[in-house]
Design an enzyme around this catalytic site. Structure first.
Site, PDB file in Angstrom:
ATOM      1  N   CYS A  67      41.686  46.475  -5.279  1.00  0.00           N
ATOM      2  CA  CYS A  67      41.397  45.053  -5.503  1.00  0.00           C
ATOM      3  C   CYS A  67      41.431  44.265  -4.191  1.00  0.00           C
ATOM      4  O   CYS A  67      42.348  44.434  -3.386  1.00  0.00           O
ATOM      5  CB  CYS A  67      42.412  44.473  -6.492  1.00  0.00           C
ATOM      6  SG  CYS A  67      42.063  42.754  -6.935  1.00  0.00           S
ATOM      7  N   CYS A  71      47.782  39.788  -4.158  1.00  0.00           N
ATOM      8  CA  CYS A  71      48.953  39.439  -4.982  1.00  0.00           C
ATOM      9  C   CYS A  71      50.126  40.348  -4.586  1.00  0.00           C
ATOM     10  O   CYS A  71      50.019  41.580  -4.691  1.00  0.00           O
ATOM     11  CB  CYS A  71      48.623  39.603  -6.465  1.00  0.00           C
ATOM     12  SG  CYS A  71      47.051  38.841  -6.902  1.00  0.00           S
ATOM     13  N   CYS A  74      51.485  43.422  -6.767  1.00  0.00           N
ATOM     14  CA  CYS A  74      50.562  44.276  -7.528  1.00  0.00           C
ATOM     15  C   CYS A  74      50.277  45.638  -6.883  1.00  0.00           C
ATOM     16  O   CYS A  74      49.940  45.729  -5.696  1.00  0.00           O
ATOM     17  CB  CYS A  74      49.254  43.540  -7.753  1.00  0.00           C
ATOM     18  SG  CYS A  74      48.156  44.420  -8.881  1.00  0.00           S
ATOM     19  N   CYS A 111      43.725  44.921 -25.018  1.00  0.00           N
ATOM     20  CA  CYS A 111      43.597  44.123 -23.796  1.00  0.00           C
ATOM     21  C   CYS A 111      43.083  44.998 -22.656  1.00  0.00           C
ATOM     22  O   CYS A 111      43.738  45.973 -22.286  1.00  0.00           O
ATOM     23  CB  CYS A 111      44.947  43.562 -23.379  1.00  0.00           C
ATOM     24  SG  CYS A 111      45.810  42.746 -24.714  1.00  0.00           S
ATOM     25  N   CYS A 142      40.906  41.278 -25.919  1.00  0.00           N
ATOM     26  CA  CYS A 142      41.377  40.463 -24.796  1.00  0.00           C
ATOM     27  C   CYS A 142      40.904  41.131 -23.516  1.00  0.00           C
ATOM     28  O   CYS A 142      40.849  42.362 -23.447  1.00  0.00           O
ATOM     29  CB  CYS A 142      42.904  40.386 -24.814  1.00  0.00           C
ATOM     30  SG  CYS A 142      43.573  39.436 -23.430  1.00  0.00           S
ATOM     31  N   CYS A 202      45.343  33.432 -22.982  1.00  0.00           N
ATOM     32  CA  CYS A 202      46.580  34.182 -22.790  1.00  0.00           C
ATOM     33  C   CYS A 202      47.000  33.903 -21.357  1.00  0.00           C
ATOM     34  O   CYS A 202      46.295  34.306 -20.421  1.00  0.00           O
ATOM     35  CB  CYS A 202      46.337  35.673 -23.019  1.00  0.00           C
ATOM     36  SG  CYS A 202      47.765  36.696 -22.586  1.00  0.00           S
ATOM     37  N   ARG A 274      55.060  36.659 -25.349  1.00  0.00           N
ATOM     38  CA  ARG A 274      55.074  38.122 -25.222  1.00  0.00           C
ATOM     39  C   ARG A 274      56.069  38.586 -24.169  1.00  0.00           C
ATOM     40  O   ARG A 274      56.027  38.176 -23.009  1.00  0.00           O
ATOM     41  CB  ARG A 274      53.679  38.657 -24.874  1.00  0.00           C
ATOM     42  CG  ARG A 274      53.664  40.192 -24.803  1.00  0.00           C
ATOM     43  CD  ARG A 274      52.268  40.789 -24.672  1.00  0.00           C
ATOM     44  NE  ARG A 274      51.378  40.222 -25.646  1.00  0.00           N
ATOM     45  CZ  ARG A 274      50.383  39.398 -25.350  1.00  0.00           C
ATOM     46  NH1 ARG A 274      50.131  39.097 -24.110  1.00  0.00           N
ATOM     47  NH2 ARG A 274      49.634  38.897 -26.298  1.00  0.00           N
TER      48      ARG A 274
END
Ligand code: SAM
Ligand code: DTB
Ligand code: SF4
Length: 332
Positions: A67, A71, A74, A111, A142, A202, A274
């Site tokens: 990616c 972040c 991650c 998801c 999702c 979400c 959640r």
């Protein structure tokens, strides 16, 4: 709203518009004695939900690693040596086959996550086919694909996507300490496009990234004060990933984590809260307290996107010990 208000006012949204939240009120509720806070959260929870049902979602990483975003938590960022092997977008048939297995194991929502800054036009046809295929199984769908423009959001909605996951992750103040390749405002912009397209939101965040207590409360205030609160609020406890800047972050004390769940429940009474990443590191007792505090959704299955999640037998044993039953498809 005043923190001293009685139980009825904690449930005020039943009869009227949702209250707007400010730091003083939220902090005062958060600062209540543990038992008072949990009692209040449980009362709000019972007013809106069956307190003995927990909704099950299943995750699948449809495109892993490599990616371009940075972040700091991650495993999938190309900026850090996490050792994760990157892979291409999965084939539609495989995604639908995995979703069918998840449905058989009791998940009601599927998801799908991709390690992208945002989807490229060339990926949209495959993504749309995945939504259509999973939807045809009778599951809620999702996706979490990074930033969307208004046209992409509309296309996902038209394909039948129920929810879009896009987390604010932390407070606006702390965000820049964790991510530099996009801004908090970028996150809010995508959330706006998701809403305008008519999808459910979400949106939640992560705790245990070195933020202050006030950042956690501010994050919940941002969520609760969105034009419409998210229907689904994932609270992730950081899973420290070797090679990332947050690999050595100080873990959060469970006695500090549970009140945040309670505060999320009180501030967003109608939302599914959640208990998301990090359950492998939580004791059964801590999870039980989170359910009492109003958490009513989890991810099931032994992997999240790339990291570990509790094994199915540990979750089903815990549910049976607590008298908790999964939310069934027909109840949604
Ligand atoms: N690339 C998309 C994006 O960032 O919006 C979607 C995938 S991303 C992995 C989804 C969310 O997972 C992040 O926003 C973050 O809140 C959570 N997450 C990622 N890594 C995590 C970790 N190590 N521990 C806890 N939560 C994590
Ligand atoms: C969310 O808030 N948590 C999920 C989901 N949204 C996409 C992801 C958790 C990821 C945990 C780390 C991993 O598996 O790599
Ligand atoms: Fe990429 Fe999402 Fe991971 Fe950030 S959280 S590095 S955007 S996959």
């Amino acid at each position: 709203m005043n923190a001293e208000l009685d139980m009825n006012s904690a449930m005020e949204p039943i009869s009227g518009a949702l209250p707007r939240w400010d730091r003083n009120t939220a902090a005062a509720i958060h600062g209540m004695p543990f038992n008072d806070l949990l009692f209040r959260a449980q009362a709000v929870h019972r007013a809106y939900f069956d307190q003995n049902r927990v909704q099950l979602s299943r995750l699948l990483s449809i495109k892993t690693g490599g990616c371009p975003e940075d972040c700091g938590y991650c495993s999938q960022s190309a900026h850090y040596p996490s050792g994760l092997k990157a892979s291409k977008l999965m084939e539609v048939g495989r995604v639908v086959a995995e979703a069918r297995k998840a449905r058989e194991a009791g998940a009601t929502r599927y998801c799908m996550g991709a390690a992208w800054r945002g989807p490229k036009e060339r990926d949209m046809d495959a993504v749309v086919a995945m939504i259509e295929g999973v939807k045809a199984l009778g599951m809620e769908t999702c996706m979490t694909l990074g930033m969307l423009d208004p046209g992409q959001a509309l296309r996902l909605k038209q394909a039948g996507l129920d929810y879009y996951n896009h987390n604010v992750d932390t407070s606006e103040r702390y965000y820049g300490e964790v991510v530099s390749t996009r801004t908090f405002a970028d996150r809010l912009e995508t959330l706006g496009h998701v809403r305008e397209a008519g999808m459910k939101v979400c949106c939640g965040g992560i705790v245990g990234m070195g933020e202050q207590g006030a950042d956690r409360i501010d994050m919940l205030i941002t969520l609760a004060n969105l034009p419409e609160p998210p229907e689904s609020v994932p609270i992730n406890m950081l899973i420290p990933i070797a090679g990332t800047p947050l690999a050595e972050a100080e873990p959060i004390d469970p006695i500090e984590f549970v009140p945040l769940v309670a505060l999320a429940r009180i501030m967003m009474p109608k939302s599914y809260v959640r208990l998301s990443a990090g359950r492998t590191a939580m004791s059964d007792e801590m999870q039980a307290l989170c359910f009492f505090a109003g958490a009513n959704s989890i991810f099931v299955g032994d992997t999240l996107l790339t990291a570990e999640n509790p094994q199915e037998d540990r979750d089903s044993a815990l549910f049976s010990r607590l008298g908790i039953k999964p939310v069934e498809r027909e109840m949604l």
